[in-house]
Design a protein around this motif. Sequence first.
Motif, PDB file in Angstrom:
ATOM      1  N   ARG A   7       0.846  -1.192   0.000  1.00 54.37           N
ATOM      2  CA  ARG A   7       0.000   0.000   0.000  1.00 54.37           C
ATOM      3  C   ARG A   7       0.879   1.239   0.000  1.00 54.37           C
ATOM      4  O   ARG A   7       1.998   1.200   0.494  1.00 54.37           O
ATOM      5  N   ASP A   8       0.331   2.338  -0.526  1.00 53.41           N
ATOM      6  CA  ASP A   8       1.060   3.605  -0.485  1.00 53.41           C
ATOM      7  C   ASP A   8       1.368   3.950   0.965  1.00 53.41           C
ATOM      8  O   ASP A   8       0.537   3.733   1.852  1.00 53.41           O
ATOM      9  N   GLY A   9       2.537   4.494   1.183  1.00 52.12           N
ATOM     10  CA  GLY A   9       2.888   4.901   2.539  1.00 52.12           C
ATOM     11  C   GLY A   9       4.380   5.015   2.735  1.00 52.12           C
ATOM     12  O   GLY A   9       5.146   5.154   1.780  1.00 52.12           O
ATOM     13  N   ARG A  10       4.769   4.918   3.981  1.00 53.08           N
ATOM     14  CA  ARG A  10       6.178   5.056   4.348  1.00 53.08           C
ATOM     15  C   ARG A  10       6.666   3.812   5.065  1.00 53.08           C
ATOM     16  O   ARG A  10       5.885   3.051   5.605  1.00 53.08           O
ATOM     17  N   GLY A  11       7.962   3.643   5.055  1.00 46.59           N
ATOM     18  CA  GLY A  11       8.585   2.513   5.728  1.00 46.59           C
ATOM     19  C   GLY A  11      10.074   2.721   5.801  1.00 46.59           C
ATOM     20  O   GLY A  11      10.564   3.849   5.731  1.00 46.59           O
ATOM     21  N   ARG A  12      10.810   1.627   5.925  1.00 42.27           N
ATOM     22  CA  ARG A  12      12.268   1.649   5.986  1.00 42.27           C
ATOM     23  C   ARG A  12      12.811   0.583   5.048  1.00 42.27           C
ATOM     24  O   ARG A  12      12.303  -0.534   5.020  1.00 42.27           O
ATOM     25  N   LEU A  13      13.832   0.949   4.314  1.00 41.43           N
ATOM     26  CA  LEU A  13      14.555   0.023   3.467  1.00 41.43           C
ATOM     27  C   LEU A  13      15.785  -0.412   4.243  1.00 41.43           C
ATOM     28  O   LEU A  13      16.538   0.423   4.740  1.00 41.43           O
ATOM     29  N   VAL A  14      15.982  -1.719   4.372  1.00 39.18           N
ATOM     30  CA  VAL A  14      17.150  -2.241   5.076  1.00 39.18           C
ATOM     31  C   VAL A  14      18.051  -2.929   4.060  1.00 39.18           C
ATOM     32  O   VAL A  14      17.628  -3.847   3.361  1.00 39.18           O
ATOM     33  N   VAL A  15      19.297  -2.465   3.987  1.00 40.03           N
ATOM     34  CA  VAL A  15      20.266  -2.947   3.010  1.00 40.03           C
ATOM     35  C   VAL A  15      21.443  -3.574   3.739  1.00 40.03           C
ATOM     36  O   VAL A  15      21.966  -2.995   4.679  1.00 40.03           O
ATOM     37  N   GLY A  16      21.839  -4.767   3.315  1.00 37.77           N
ATOM     38  CA  GLY A  16      23.066  -5.370   3.803  1.00 37.77           C
ATOM     39  C   GLY A  16      22.991  -6.022   5.165  1.00 37.77           C
ATOM     40  O   GLY A  16      23.955  -5.970   5.905  1.00 37.77           O
ATOM     41  N   THR A  17      21.879  -6.626   5.512  1.00 39.47           N
ATOM     42  CA  THR A  17      21.812  -7.339   6.789  1.00 39.47           C
ATOM     43  C   THR A  17      22.500  -8.687   6.643  1.00 39.47           C
ATOM     44  O   THR A  17      22.265  -9.425   5.701  1.00 39.47           O
ATOM     45  N   ASP A  18      23.387  -8.977   7.564  1.00 45.06           N
ATOM     46  CA  ASP A  18      24.072 -10.273   7.580  1.00 45.06           C
ATOM     47  C   ASP A  18      24.650 -10.503   8.973  1.00 45.06           C
ATOM     48  O   ASP A  18      24.374  -9.756   9.900  1.00 45.06           O
ATOM     49  N   ALA A  19      25.458 -11.526   9.117  1.00 47.92           N
ATOM     50  CA  ALA A  19      26.041 -11.861  10.417  1.00 47.92           C
ATOM     51  C   ALA A  19      27.004 -10.778  10.910  1.00 47.92           C
ATOM     52  O   ALA A  19      27.245 -10.660  12.104  1.00 47.92           O
ATOM     53  N   ALA A  20      27.534  -9.973   9.986  1.00 44.96           N
ATOM     54  CA  ALA A  20      28.498  -8.932  10.358  1.00 44.96           C
ATOM     55  C   ALA A  20      27.842  -7.724  11.025  1.00 44.96           C
ATOM     56  O   ALA A  20      28.499  -6.970  11.720  1.00 44.96           O
ATOM     57  N   GLY A  21      26.553  -7.512  10.781  1.00 40.43           N
ATOM     58  CA  GLY A  21      25.898  -6.356  11.380  1.00 40.43           C
ATOM     59  C   GLY A  21      24.494  -6.159  10.867  1.00 40.43           C
ATOM     60  O   GLY A  21      24.026  -6.899  10.004  1.00 40.43           O
ATOM     61  N   PRO A  22      23.827  -5.142  11.398  1.00 40.33           N
ATOM     62  CA  PRO A  22      22.425  -4.906  11.056  1.00 40.33           C
ATOM     63  C   PRO A  22      22.208  -4.280   9.684  1.00 40.33           C
ATOM     64  O   PRO A  22      21.105  -4.274   9.181  1.00 40.33           O
ATOM     65  N   GLY A  23      23.220  -3.723   9.061  1.00 40.95           N
ATOM     66  CA  GLY A  23      23.062  -3.119   7.748  1.00 40.95           C
ATOM     67  C   GLY A  23      22.658  -1.661   7.837  1.00 40.95           C
ATOM     68  O   GLY A  23      22.657  -1.055   8.901  1.00 40.95           O
ATOM     69  N   THR A  24      22.293  -1.103   6.704  1.00 41.00           N
ATOM     70  CA  THR A  24      21.901   0.295   6.597  1.00 41.00           C
ATOM     71  C   THR A  24      20.394   0.388   6.514  1.00 41.00           C
ATOM     72  O   THR A  24      19.761  -0.314   5.731  1.00 41.00           O
ATOM     73  N   SER A  25      19.808   1.288   7.294  1.00 36.20           N
ATOM     74  CA  SER A  25      18.365   1.519   7.271  1.00 36.20           C
ATOM     75  C   SER A  25      18.110   2.895   6.676  1.00 36.20           C
ATOM     76  O   SER A  25      18.721   3.885   7.096  1.00 36.20           O
ATOM     77  N   VAL A  26      17.230   2.941   5.681  1.00 33.74           N
ATOM     78  CA  VAL A  26      16.990   4.158   4.912  1.00 33.74           C
ATOM     79  C   VAL A  26      15.494   4.465   4.897  1.00 33.74           C
ATOM     80  O   VAL A  26      14.685   3.545   4.731  1.00 33.74           O
ATOM     81  N   PRO A  27      15.094   5.757   5.030  1.00 35.87           N
ATOM     82  CA  PRO A  27      13.670   6.095   4.891  1.00 35.87           C
ATOM     83  C   PRO A  27      13.169   5.696   3.504  1.00 35.87           C
ATOM     84  O   PRO A  27      13.880   5.843   2.512  1.00 35.87           O
ATOM     85  N   LEU A  28      11.934   5.197   3.448  1.00 43.04           N
ATOM     86  CA  LEU A  28      11.379   4.676   2.206  1.00 43.04           C
ATOM     87  C   LEU A  28       9.956   5.168   2.005  1.00 43.04           C
ATOM     88  O   LEU A  28       9.159   5.163   2.940  1.00 43.04           O
ATOM     89  N   GLU A  29       9.663   5.598   0.784  1.00 41.64           N
ATOM     90  CA  GLU A  29       8.292   5.890   0.372  1.00 41.64           C
ATOM     91  C   GLU A  29       7.848   4.732  -0.505  1.00 41.64           C
ATOM     92  O   GLU A  29       8.591   4.305  -1.379  1.00 41.64           O
ATOM     93  N   ILE A  30       6.630   4.241  -0.294  1.00 42.52           N
ATOM     94  CA  ILE A  30       6.104   3.132  -1.084  1.00 42.52           C
ATOM     95  C   ILE A  30       4.997   3.665  -1.983  1.00 42.52           C
ATOM     96  O   ILE A  30       4.049   4.292  -1.503  1.00 42.52           O
ATOM     97  N   ALA A  31       5.137   3.430  -3.281  1.00 38.66           N
ATOM     98  CA  ALA A  31       4.150   3.847  -4.273  1.00 38.66           C
ATOM     99  C   ALA A  31       3.555   2.581  -4.885  1.00 38.66           C
ATOM    100  O   ALA A  31       4.150   1.968  -5.760  1.00 38.66           O
ATOM    101  N   ALA A  32       2.381   2.191  -4.389  1.00 39.31           N
ATOM    102  CA  ALA A  32       1.748   0.958  -4.853  1.00 39.31           C
ATOM    103  C   ALA A  32       0.517   1.215  -5.712  1.00 39.31           C
ATOM    104  O   ALA A  32       0.148   0.365  -6.518  1.00 39.31           O
ATOM    105  N   SER A  33      -0.116   2.363  -5.560  1.00 38.97           N
ATOM    106  CA  SER A  33      -1.300   2.661  -6.366  1.00 38.97           C
ATOM    107  C   SER A  33      -0.868   3.197  -7.730  1.00 38.97           C
ATOM    108  O   SER A  33       0.254   3.686  -7.896  1.00 38.97           O
ATOM    109  N   TYR A  34      -1.751   3.098  -8.697  1.00 31.36           N
ATOM    110  CA  TYR A  34      -1.447   3.593 -10.042  1.00 31.36           C
ATOM    111  C   TYR A  34      -1.072   5.072  -9.987  1.00 31.36           C
ATOM    112  O   TYR A  34      -0.093   5.496 -10.604  1.00 31.36           O
TER     113      TYR A  34
END
Length: 124
Positions: A7-34
């Motif tokens: 659904r349209d809205g906001r969230g967080r994009l998580v990049v690079g999660t692995d055993a070495a660490g939690p990765g990078t968290s980035v603000p995210l806008e989600i565009a799901a509607s036409y």
Amino acid sequence: MSRRRWRDGRGRLVVGTDAAGPGTSVPLEIAASYRARTKGLLGRDAIDGAMLLTPASGVHTFGMRIPIDVAYLDRRLTVLAVRTMPPGRLGRPRLRSRHVLEAEAGTMAGWGVRAGMRVSVETA
């Protein structure tokens, strides 16, 4: 595996999660509607974080003011390819692409986004 209903809205994009660490968290806008997918980043001078277009297999930059990084993602949010697109271009659709991630040019390299890796999305 069940299909996720975006659904349209906001969230967080998580990049690079692995055993070495939690990765990078980035603000995210989600565009799901036409309407939200059609508007995308048009008319913006900047974006804080990234925008996820879903469903989408390709994008264009006609009417954009800034160059952008584009990551094509499959159904499991695995990165298929990453490209930088200047304004006024038409990107070819990617086979197997289900989602497209957009951000300001150069930021995805800084986050470590590359083909073959998997990202995750946390919604509110």
